[in-house]
Scaffold this motif. Structure first.
Motif, mmCIF file in Angstrom:
data_model
loop_
_atom_site.group_PDB
_atom_site.id
_atom_site.type_symbol
_atom_site.label_atom_id
_atom_site.label_comp_id
_atom_site.label_asym_id
_atom_site.label_seq_id
_atom_site.Cartn_x
_atom_site.Cartn_y
_atom_site.Cartn_z
ATOM 1 N N UNK A 28 5.760 -2.684 -35.020
ATOM 2 C CA UNK A 28 5.988 -3.391 -36.274
ATOM 3 C C UNK A 28 5.223 -4.707 -36.312
ATOM 4 N N UNK A 29 4.656 -5.033 -37.462
ATOM 5 C CA UNK A 29 4.054 -6.351 -37.645
ATOM 6 C C UNK A 29 5.178 -7.338 -37.867
ATOM 7 N N UNK A 30 4.899 -8.619 -37.745
ATOM 8 C CA UNK A 30 5.959 -9.619 -37.888
ATOM 9 C C UNK A 30 6.591 -9.582 -39.282
ATOM 10 N N UNK A 31 5.833 -9.249 -40.321
ATOM 11 C CA UNK A 31 6.406 -9.202 -41.670
ATOM 12 C C UNK A 31 7.292 -7.976 -41.875
ATOM 13 N N UNK A 32 7.121 -6.939 -41.073
ATOM 14 C CA UNK A 32 7.903 -5.712 -41.233
ATOM 15 C C UNK A 32 9.191 -5.736 -40.413
ATOM 16 N N UNK A 33 9.318 -6.678 -39.498
ATOM 17 C CA UNK A 33 10.526 -6.754 -38.675
ATOM 18 C C UNK A 33 11.699 -7.176 -39.529
ATOM 19 N N UNK A 34 12.825 -6.550 -39.287
ATOM 20 C CA UNK A 34 14.035 -6.930 -40.004
ATOM 21 C C UNK A 34 14.569 -8.209 -39.374
ATOM 22 N N UNK A 35 15.091 -9.091 -40.211
ATOM 23 C CA UNK A 35 15.675 -10.327 -39.713
ATOM 24 C C UNK A 35 16.832 -9.967 -38.779
ATOM 25 N N UNK A 36 16.845 -10.498 -37.565
ATOM 26 C CA UNK A 36 17.904 -10.124 -36.627
ATOM 27 C C UNK A 36 19.274 -10.550 -37.135
ATOM 28 N N UNK A 37 20.247 -9.687 -36.944
ATOM 29 C CA UNK A 37 21.607 -9.989 -37.349
ATOM 30 C C UNK A 37 22.555 -9.940 -36.160
ATOM 31 N N UNK A 38 22.012 -9.830 -34.961
ATOM 32 C CA UNK A 38 22.821 -9.815 -33.764
ATOM 33 C C UNK A 38 22.510 -11.079 -32.971
ATOM 34 N N UNK A 39 23.536 -11.659 -32.372
ATOM 35 C CA UNK A 39 23.341 -12.915 -31.662
ATOM 36 C C UNK A 39 24.379 -13.048 -30.556
ATOM 37 N N UNK A 40 24.160 -14.075 -29.731
ATOM 38 C CA UNK A 40 25.121 -14.419 -28.689
ATOM 39 C C UNK A 40 25.704 -15.783 -29.019
ATOM 40 N N UNK A 41 27.011 -15.909 -28.886
ATOM 41 C CA UNK A 41 27.686 -17.185 -29.126
ATOM 42 C C UNK A 41 27.399 -18.099 -27.933
ATOM 43 N N UNK A 42 26.869 -19.311 -28.209
ATOM 44 C CA UNK A 42 26.551 -20.244 -27.129
ATOM 45 C C UNK A 42 27.455 -21.471 -27.120
ATOM 46 N N UNK A 43 28.180 -21.720 -28.218
ATOM 47 C CA UNK A 43 29.143 -22.824 -28.269
ATOM 48 C C UNK A 43 30.140 -22.540 -29.386
ATOM 49 N N UNK A 44 31.381 -22.981 -29.195
ATOM 50 C CA UNK A 44 32.416 -22.783 -30.213
ATOM 51 C C UNK A 44 33.150 -24.094 -30.452
ATOM 52 N N UNK A 45 33.590 -24.284 -31.700
ATOM 53 C CA UNK A 45 34.425 -25.432 -32.026
ATOM 54 C C UNK A 45 35.863 -25.157 -31.614
ATOM 55 N N UNK A 46 36.733 -26.139 -31.782
ATOM 56 C CA UNK A 46 38.131 -25.973 -31.373
ATOM 57 C C UNK A 46 38.954 -25.115 -32.326
ATOM 58 N N UNK A 47 38.397 -24.782 -33.492
ATOM 59 C CA UNK A 47 39.177 -24.079 -34.504
ATOM 60 C C UNK A 47 39.949 -25.092 -35.335
ATOM 61 N N UNK A 48 40.645 -24.594 -36.323
ATOM 62 C CA UNK A 48 41.470 -25.463 -37.163
ATOM 63 C C UNK A 48 42.872 -24.877 -37.235
ATOM 64 N N UNK A 49 43.774 -25.630 -37.823
ATOM 65 C CA UNK A 49 45.155 -25.170 -37.981
ATOM 66 C C UNK A 49 45.190 -23.874 -38.795
ATOM 67 N N UNK A 50 44.344 -23.802 -39.834
ATOM 68 C CA UNK A 50 44.310 -22.629 -40.697
ATOM 69 C C UNK A 50 43.398 -21.521 -40.178
ATOM 70 N N UNK A 51 42.466 -21.863 -39.297
ATOM 71 C CA UNK A 51 41.466 -20.895 -38.801
ATOM 72 C C UNK A 51 41.328 -21.058 -37.285
ATOM 73 N N UNK A 52 42.249 -20.467 -36.496
ATOM 74 C CA UNK A 52 42.135 -20.581 -35.045
ATOM 75 C C UNK A 52 40.859 -19.894 -34.542
ATOM 76 N N UNK A 53 40.261 -20.421 -33.491
ATOM 77 C CA UNK A 53 39.018 -19.877 -32.957
ATOM 78 C C UNK A 53 39.303 -18.573 -32.222
ATOM 79 N N UNK A 54 38.657 -17.489 -32.672
ATOM 80 C CA UNK A 54 38.808 -16.175 -32.052
ATOM 81 C C UNK A 54 37.636 -15.845 -31.139
ATOM 82 N N UNK A 55 36.512 -16.519 -31.320
ATOM 83 C CA UNK A 55 35.302 -16.231 -30.542
ATOM 84 C C UNK A 55 35.241 -17.108 -29.304
ATOM 85 N N UNK A 56 34.456 -16.663 -28.324
ATOM 86 C CA UNK A 56 34.249 -17.469 -27.120
ATOM 87 C C UNK A 56 32.778 -17.400 -26.733
ATOM 88 N N UNK A 57 32.348 -18.358 -25.944
ATOM 89 C CA UNK A 57 30.966 -18.390 -25.466
ATOM 90 C C UNK A 57 30.663 -17.093 -24.728
#
Length: 91
Positions: A28-57
């Protein structure tokens, strides 16, 4: 550990590179590549009272295609987004 500490329900992700070849072996040429939608979490916030953090590094995630804010930090590209923009984790 990177030097970025997200606030509230935000996470920092590092995108996984897009494939260079199709399953049939076409390069594939660079223009034909699909924008990546997969990633690795490298940092997480503490979450909020209404939205507790479910993800981890280290979690592998699928995220909304146009979500988040892309930044460059220490020569690397990252995306900061709300946890709600993460669609799923990959096991």
């Amino acid at each position: 550990m990177i030097g970025i500490k997200p606030l509230g329900d935000r996470v920092v992700i590092k995108k996984v590179e897009a494939e260079e070849k199709t399953q049939g072996g076409l390069i594939l040429t660079s223009s034909a590549k699909e924008k990546p939608q997969m990633a690795e979490v490298v940092a997480v916030g503490p979450g909020t009272k209404d939205e507790p953090m479910e993800l981890k590094v280290g979690d592998k995630v699928i995220f909304s295609k146009y979500g988040g804010t892309e930044i460059k930090y220490d020569g690397e590209e990252y995306t900061i987004m709300r946890q709600s923009e993460i669609l799923a984790t990959v096991e």
